[in-house]
Write an enzyme that holds these catalytic residues in place. Structure first.
Site, PDB file in Angstrom:
ATOM      1  N   ASP A  22       0.789  -1.246   0.000  1.00  0.00           N
ATOM      2  CA  ASP A  22       0.000   0.000   0.000  1.00  0.00           C
ATOM      3  C   ASP A  22       0.818   1.292   0.000  1.00  0.00           C
ATOM      4  O   ASP A  22       0.505   2.222   0.752  1.00  0.00           O
ATOM      5  CB  ASP A  22      -0.965   0.007   1.199  1.00  0.00           C
ATOM      6  N   ASP A  64      -4.769  -0.599  -1.584  1.00  0.00           N
ATOM      7  CA  ASP A  64      -6.109  -0.384  -1.086  1.00  0.00           C
ATOM      8  C   ASP A  64      -6.891   0.172  -2.276  1.00  0.00           C
ATOM      9  O   ASP A  64      -6.424   1.117  -2.924  1.00  0.00           O
ATOM     10  CB  ASP A  64      -6.000   0.665   0.039  1.00  0.00           C
ATOM     11  N   HIS A  66     -10.680   1.061  -2.936  1.00  0.00           N
ATOM     12  CA  HIS A  66     -12.052   1.122  -2.420  1.00  0.00           C
ATOM     13  C   HIS A  66     -13.031   1.792  -3.387  1.00  0.00           C
ATOM     14  O   HIS A  66     -12.663   2.748  -4.067  1.00  0.00           O
ATOM     15  CB  HIS A  66     -12.082   1.936  -1.129  1.00  0.00           C
ATOM     16  N   HIS A  83     -10.525   7.323   1.388  1.00  0.00           N
ATOM     17  CA  HIS A  83      -9.129   7.197   0.938  1.00  0.00           C
ATOM     18  C   HIS A  83      -9.049   6.091  -0.111  1.00  0.00           C
ATOM     19  O   HIS A  83      -9.891   5.189  -0.144  1.00  0.00           O
ATOM     20  CB  HIS A  83      -8.201   6.867   2.125  1.00  0.00           C
ATOM     21  N   LYS A 108      -7.123  -4.781  -3.029  1.00  0.00           N
ATOM     22  CA  LYS A 108      -7.899  -5.372  -1.917  1.00  0.00           C
ATOM     23  C   LYS A 108      -8.948  -4.398  -1.415  1.00  0.00           C
ATOM     24  O   LYS A 108      -8.841  -3.187  -1.649  1.00  0.00           O
ATOM     25  CB  LYS A 108      -6.971  -5.783  -0.778  1.00  0.00           C
ATOM     26  N   CYS A 147      -2.219  -2.425   7.562  1.00  0.00           N
ATOM     27  CA  CYS A 147      -2.115  -3.378   6.460  1.00  0.00           C
ATOM     28  C   CYS A 147      -0.824  -4.198   6.482  1.00  0.00           C
ATOM     29  O   CYS A 147      -0.832  -5.361   6.084  1.00  0.00           O
ATOM     30  CB  CYS A 147      -2.317  -2.655   5.138  1.00  0.00           C
TER      31      CYS A 147
HETATM   32  C1  VGL Z   1      -4.788   1.075   5.651  1.00  0.00           C
HETATM   33  C2  VGL Z   1      -6.225   2.192   7.051  1.00  0.00           C
HETATM   34  C3  VGL Z   1      -7.255   2.038   6.150  1.00  0.00           C
HETATM   35  C4  VGL Z   1      -3.400   0.565   5.375  1.00  0.00           C
HETATM   36  C5  VGL Z   1      -5.813   0.905   4.745  1.00  0.00           C
HETATM   37  O1  VGL Z   1      -3.053   0.398   4.194  1.00  0.00           O
HETATM   38  O2  VGL Z   1      -2.639   0.335   6.351  1.00  0.00           O
HETATM   39  N1  VGL Z   1      -5.004   1.699   6.805  1.00  0.00           N
HETATM   40  N2  VGL Z   1      -7.027   1.398   5.004  1.00  0.00           N
HETATM   41 ZN    ZN Z   2      -8.514   1.403   3.413  1.00  0.00          ZN
END
Ligand code: VGL
Ligand code: ZN
Length: 201
Positions: A22, A64, A66, A83, A108, A147
């Site tokens: 990420d 990530d 979404h 985000h 993901k 993550c």
């Molecule tokens: C993450 C918070 C929300 C991460 C992803 O990649 O660590 N943290 N979504």
């Molecule tokens: Zn996230």
């Protein structure tokens, strides 16, 4: 915390893979869910990526990814600001991150109803690693306490050896100490540390 670092474990060979977790604009300073000093992971990760490239070993980039109405967003009752909305600039990999052309991208948490911190959750990562005869994964990226933590713990559950790139992770630290606690938990579950950890909380 008694932290054992064994630099000998850093030698890479067939059976090893790198998972870059990420490293996306929204998790960097100025992003929608900025991880403090999140951009510090880029240099050490680029060195690791180059080493895997030279050795012709596989590199996986998780992201990530979404939908705009994702359940983890505050408007839906979740804990986070919006985000990493799929295809947005915030969801793009950091421009300074070395991206290998033939590397696998693991998206993901792509549906509105389910969140997933682990790069293994709801993805084909485990199957891809197994098909590639990977036995050990090197892991770095963002964020230590979300993550990266979930990905490392799942890698251990799937039976992979794990080398955590301690200098290539940074924590969100919603509560001070979250990064340190996550690090301890990963080591407790058998992950090894191959560079000095950077913990802020
Ligand atoms: C993450 C918070 C929300 C991460 C992803 O990649 O660590 N943290 N979504
Ligand atoms: Zn996230």
């Amino acid at each position: 915390m008694a932290v054992k670092i064994n630099p000998n474990r850093a030698a890479i060979a067939v059976g090893d893979a790198l998972i870059v977790v990420d490293v996306q604009n929204d998790f960097l300073p100025g992003g929608a869910l900025a991880v403090p000093a999140g951009d510090d992971v880029i240099e050490p990760l680029n060195r690791a990526i180059e080493a895997f490239e030279r050795a012709r070993l596989p590199v996986y980039y998780s992201r990530d990814w979404h939908p705009p109405n994702h359940c983890s967003f505050k408007a839906q009752g979740g804990p986070w600001p919006p985000h990493c909305i799929a295809k947005s600039d915030g969801a793009a990999f950091a421009s300074k991150l070395r991206l290998l052309e033939d590397a696998a991208v693991i998206s993901k948490a792509t549906t509105a109803e389910v969140d997933a911190y682990s790069a293994f959750q709801g993805t084909t990562l485990a199957a891809q690693l197994t098909a590639g005869r990977v036995r050990r994964v090197f892991v770095g990226g963002l964020a230590t306490d979300y993550c990266v933590r979930a990905t490392v713990l799942d890698a251990r559950k799937h039976g992979f050896e794990v080398e955590l790139l301690g200098d290539a992770v940074r924590a969100v630290e919603v509560e001070a100490g979250d990064g340190r606690r996550a690090l301890e938990e990963m080591l407790q579950q058998g992950a090894h540390l191959i560079a000095s950890p950077t913990v802020t909380g």
